[in-house]
Design a protein around this motif. Structure first.
Motif, PDB file in Angstrom:
ATOM      1  N   TYR A  10       0.831  -1.206   0.000  1.00 39.33           N
ATOM      2  CA  TYR A  10       0.000   0.000   0.000  1.00 39.33           C
ATOM      3  C   TYR A  10       0.867   1.259   0.000  1.00 39.33           C
ATOM      4  O   TYR A  10       0.624   2.196  -0.774  1.00 39.33           O
ATOM      5  N   ALA A  11       1.886   1.288   0.854  1.00 36.45           N
ATOM      6  CA  ALA A  11       2.774   2.451   0.916  1.00 36.45           C
ATOM      7  C   ALA A  11       3.515   2.637  -0.406  1.00 36.45           C
ATOM      8  O   ALA A  11       3.714   3.767  -0.871  1.00 36.45           O
ATOM      9  N   PHE A  12       3.914   1.525  -1.029  1.00 30.59           N
ATOM     10  CA  PHE A  12       4.617   1.595  -2.309  1.00 30.59           C
ATOM     11  C   PHE A  12       3.723   2.196  -3.388  1.00 30.59           C
ATOM     12  O   PHE A  12       4.159   3.052  -4.175  1.00 30.59           O
ATOM     13  N   TYR A  13       2.457   1.776  -3.415  1.00 31.53           N
ATOM     14  CA  TYR A  13       1.527   2.323  -4.408  1.00 31.53           C
ATOM     15  C   TYR A  13       1.273   3.810  -4.156  1.00 31.53           C
ATOM     16  O   TYR A  13       1.065   4.580  -5.103  1.00 31.53           O
ATOM     17  N   CYS A  14       1.279   4.214  -2.896  1.00 31.30           N
ATOM     18  CA  CYS A  14       1.115   5.641  -2.587  1.00 31.30           C
ATOM     19  C   CYS A  14       2.298   6.450  -3.113  1.00 31.30           C
ATOM     20  O   CYS A  14       2.124   7.555  -3.642  1.00 31.30           O
ATOM     21  N   ILE A  67       3.617  10.712  -0.863  1.00 34.44           N
ATOM     22  CA  ILE A  67       4.990  10.218  -0.728  1.00 34.44           C
ATOM     23  C   ILE A  67       5.488  10.315   0.711  1.00 34.44           C
ATOM     24  O   ILE A  67       6.014   9.342   1.267  1.00 34.44           O
ATOM     25  N   CYS A  68       5.312  11.481   1.311  1.00 34.70           N
ATOM     26  CA  CYS A  68       5.911  11.722   2.636  1.00 34.70           C
ATOM     27  C   CYS A  68       5.064  11.193   3.786  1.00 34.70           C
ATOM     28  O   CYS A  68       5.603  10.857   4.844  1.00 34.70           O
ATOM     29  N   TRP A  69       3.747  11.128   3.603  1.00 36.38           N
ATOM     30  CA  TRP A  69       2.870  10.698   4.696  1.00 36.38           C
ATOM     31  C   TRP A  69       2.410   9.257   4.495  1.00 36.38           C
ATOM     32  O   TRP A  69       2.773   8.362   5.249  1.00 36.38           O
ATOM     33  N   LYS A  70       1.633   9.022   3.447  1.00 41.52           N
ATOM     34  CA  LYS A  70       1.087   7.683   3.232  1.00 41.52           C
ATOM     35  C   LYS A  70       2.151   6.691   2.776  1.00 41.52           C
ATOM     36  O   LYS A  70       2.024   5.492   3.020  1.00 41.52           O
ATOM     37  N   GLY A  71       3.182   7.183   2.122  1.00 43.70           N
ATOM     38  CA  GLY A  71       4.205   6.276   1.604  1.00 43.70           C
ATOM     39  C   GLY A  71       5.441   6.157   2.466  1.00 43.70           C
ATOM     40  O   GLY A  71       6.415   5.511   2.068  1.00 43.70           O
ATOM     41  N   SER A  72       5.424   6.754   3.653  1.00 44.57           N
ATOM     42  CA  SER A  72       6.631   6.764   4.493  1.00 44.57           C
ATOM     43  C   SER A  72       7.056   5.362   4.924  1.00 44.57           C
ATOM     44  O   SER A  72       8.246   5.105   5.135  1.00 44.57           O
ATOM     45  N   ASP A  73       6.102   4.442   5.037  1.00 45.61           N
ATOM     46  CA  ASP A  73       6.457   3.074   5.432  1.00 45.61           C
ATOM     47  C   ASP A  73       7.358   2.406   4.398  1.00 45.61           C
ATOM     48  O   ASP A  73       8.175   1.542   4.747  1.00 45.61           O
TER      49      ASP A  73
END
Length: 239
Positions: A10-14, A67-73
């Motif tokens: 999920y984070a990667f797709y974000c 990128i910075c919030w949802k994709g931080s993982d």
């Protein structure tokens, strides 16, 4: 118990979505210079539409959010060790070792599924649950172990007349304290948890109904929630 690192899809797709938003922004900005990096989608005629301005305004904030919030993982996954180990007395994640006896505060950021563990020396370990297999079991293991350590101290302080802070809530012998107001145990009708979906996020709330008034507390702002829930079940078995 050992928990292996897993890929955060999920984070990667974000992150990919954020990069796509940046690419779209660049494509629209380059049209006046007659540089077409999306020749079949972004043309001079499309750029002239008023709606294009809204796309330009929203593209970069959306990219930053994704990128910075949802994709931080995803970026944390790149640096995470292969295995996280939870033992009887603590957990180890790479070079980070946390003894459960040293934890003074536990906070679950429900909307990001992060668990924050603060120790006596003031250091905080962010445990990103979505990076590890069997995340529900991992959360239960840590909450049970930390809760067992903290629960006895909380009960001792309550019996001595103190109001114990749980972040957004306080608890004492008379009842709960919310925003400086005491909610007596006898006035509480029901307490339940509730999930609210807002766009891409799911917010978790603790809903307290007392004297006909409903209060919603963001569970991400409650410290040591497992200990609080045990205390509530002991004092409000019917609620």
């Amino acid at each position: 118990m050992r928990h292996a690192r897993i890929f955060p899809r999920y984070a990667f797709y974000c992150v990919l979505g954020g990069l796509a938003a940046i690419y779209l922004f660049c494509a629209m900005m380059l049209v006046p210079a007659k540089i077409y990096i999306l020749p079949y989608l972004i043309t001079p005629d499309i750029v002239r539409y008023k709606a294009t301005l809204f796309v330009l305004v929203l593209a970069i904030p959306a990219a930053i959010y994704l990128i910075c919030w949802k994709g931080s993982d995803f970026f944390a996954w790149l640096r995470a060790p292969e295995v996280l180990t939870v033992g009887a007395h603590g957990l180890q994640m790479g070079k980070n070792i946390v003894a459960f006896a040293d934890v003074t505060r536990l906070r679950h950021r429900h909307n990001r599924n992060h668990l924050l563990l603060t120790t006596r020396n003031g250091n905080t370990l962010r445990l990103r649950l979505d990076l590890w297999d069997n995340a529900h079991a991992l959360l239960a293991e840590v909450e049970e172990a930390v809760g067992e350590v903290l629960r006895h101290d909380v009960e001792r302080r309550v019996h001595s007349g103190e109001t114990v802070a749980f972040g957004a809530l306080g608890l004492n012998a008379e009842g709960l304290v919310h925003k400086g107001q005491l909610i007596a145990w006898s006035n509480i009708d029901t307490i339940r948890t509730q999930s609210d979906e807002e766009g891409m996020d799911v917010d978790e709330h603790l809903v307290i109904v007392a004297n006909g008034k409903t209060r919603k507390i963001d569970r991400s702002k409650i410290d040591n929630e497992p200990v609080l829930m045990v205390c509530l079940m002991q004092r409000l078995p019917s609620a």
